[in-house]
Design an enzyme around this catalytic site. Structure first.
Site, PDB file in Angstrom:
ATOM      1  N   GLY A 185      36.281 101.939  26.700  1.00 40.10           N
ATOM      2  CA  GLY A 185      35.909 102.472  25.408  1.00 40.10           C
ATOM      3  C   GLY A 185      37.143 102.672  24.550  1.00 40.10           C
ATOM      4  CD  GLU A 215      41.584  95.961  24.551  1.00 41.73           C
ATOM      5  OE1 GLU A 215      40.995  94.917  24.260  1.00 41.73           O
ATOM      6  OE2 GLU A 215      41.008  96.940  25.063  1.00 41.73           O
ATOM      7  CG  ASP A 304      37.955  91.961  27.898  1.00 45.79           C
ATOM      8  OD1 ASP A 304      37.404  92.783  28.651  1.00 45.79           O
ATOM      9  OD2 ASP A 304      38.431  92.272  26.789  1.00 45.79           O
TER      10      ASP A 304
END
Length: 385
Positions: A185, A215, A304
């Protein structure tokens, strides 16, 4: 003797090479046709397209749009059709099949059980459905001559308050297919330290966990994930590049955090195509993975979200090969890194490296050597993680 390939591998070699995947989201890898089928079965009418080909294109374009709202909308659609036992079973089985067809021999697929409760399933029923689907996918792959093993990572959403509950769920199912835990999240405003009780519980239970960190947010997120929470791996971790300085003369200086990550061999679950979509890198050629590989960080290559990025492990390696001139020896290096970092027991990791991965690359090398000069000797030394 190790013989290095003088040229980049062909697309066929990349596809056939054994690959290991550590960072792949179940709700980000559905087949477009499956999304359409499941939406129809559930009466879900909010899909932007009902033709599978156009829908697949919509997912990729939405993820590429630069709009966070549109990007998050893509997952709203996939999660919406994954709310029954049959839907979860089908998606998980097809996931294992698709990865096997792509040459993946070991994968860890993650999902958030708390996002699949709208149809009345319990958390345990969600996990059971996914585990059964993954086993079915493995069986189907074996029937077609493909070998794959898939473990599940249970993810807690970092903006919610169920991380301890999901950590306990992961521990309860650790002997039937769940190999670890994750939080995911938005990083900004939701530091991993908010979930310390979950991480402390997992450490007491001698269980494994990775954390999405570095990230969209920078070095503080990485530092907290490692030093406060004790993460075994970093999901993405691409912003570790912010602690590395390259001088005009090419001299490289590592900051203390980057040096620690490299010294401790902390695995980085890098996802190049996804990183470009989220703005963590400007291009494949400029992706930090090139420098980090050169500096011998424990870098791994991952997908991903295969649907949103329109990608696969084969495509990720093709793009990296184009950008950096990687050879099959480089591919093997990334693959062994990933297998060393997997959340399964040491002896099982070692067996995969020595009995599956290295022989697979040796066979490809033998083919190349035979075409060059008729030699077929391309053995490799055994290696421990």
């Amino acid at each position: 003797m190790t013989i290095r390939y003088p040229a980049t591998p062909t697309a066929d070699q990349i596809r056939r090479a054994p690959k290991v995947l550590l960072h792949d989201h179940l709700d980000g890898g559905l087949r477009p046709g499956t999304v359409v089928d499941l939406a129809r079965a559930r009466g879900y009418e909010a899909l932007p397209e009902t033709d599978p080909e156009r829908l697949g294109r919509w997912f990729r374009e939405a993820a590429d749009s630069g709009s966070l709202e549109r990007y998050l909308e893509t997952f709203a659609h996939t999660c919406a059709v994954m709310q029954t036992r049959d839907a979860l079973f089908r998606v998980a089985a097809e996931c294992a099949e698709d990865l096997a067809d792509d040459g993946v021999v070991y994968a860890e697929v993650r999902y958030a059980p708390e996002q699949h409760l709208e149809g009345g399933l319990t958390l345990d029923e969600v996990v059971a459905a996914v585990n059964e689907g993954l086993r079915e996918g493995e069986r189907r792959a074996r029937a077609r001559g493909r070998r794959i093993r898939v473990g599940a990572l249970l993810t807690a959403m970092r903006h919610a308050a169920r991380s301890l509950e999901i950590a306990e769920l992961a521990n309860a199912h650790r002997d039937d297919g769940v190999v670890g835990f994750d939080i995911a999240g938005a990083e900004a405003g939701h530091p991993p330290t908010r979930h310390l009780d979950a991480f402390e519980y997992l450490k007491r239970e001698n269980n494994h966990f990775t954390i999405h960190a570095g990230e969209a947010f920078g070095l503080p997120s990485i530092w907290q994930a490692i030093q406060w929470c004790g993460a075994d791996r970093l999901g993405h971790g691409v912003r570790i590049i912010d602690d590395i300085r390259v001088a005009d003369d090419g001299t490289v200086t590592l900051g203390r955090l980057a040096a620690y990550v490299r010294d401790k061999r902390i695995p980085l679950e890098m996802c190049p195509s996804s990183n470009l979509q989220t703005g963590a890198a400007a291009s494949y050629a400029e992706h930090p993975i090139g420098l980090l590989r050169r500096l011998q960080f424990r870098v791994t290559v991952n997908t991903d979200n295969r649907l949103m990025s329109g990608t696969s492990m084969t495509r990720e390696f093709e793009l990296l090969t184009e950008a950096f001139g990687y050879t099959l020896d480089d591919m093997r290096w990334f693959t062994v890194n990933a297998m060393k970092s997997a959340f399964i027991p040491f002896d099982e990791r070692l067996a995969m490296i020595n009995d599956v991965i290295k022989p697979g690359y040796a066979e490809l090398k033998s083919e190349w050597l035979f075409r060059q000069n008729g030699s077929t000797s391309a053995s490799g030394q055994r290696e421990a993680p």
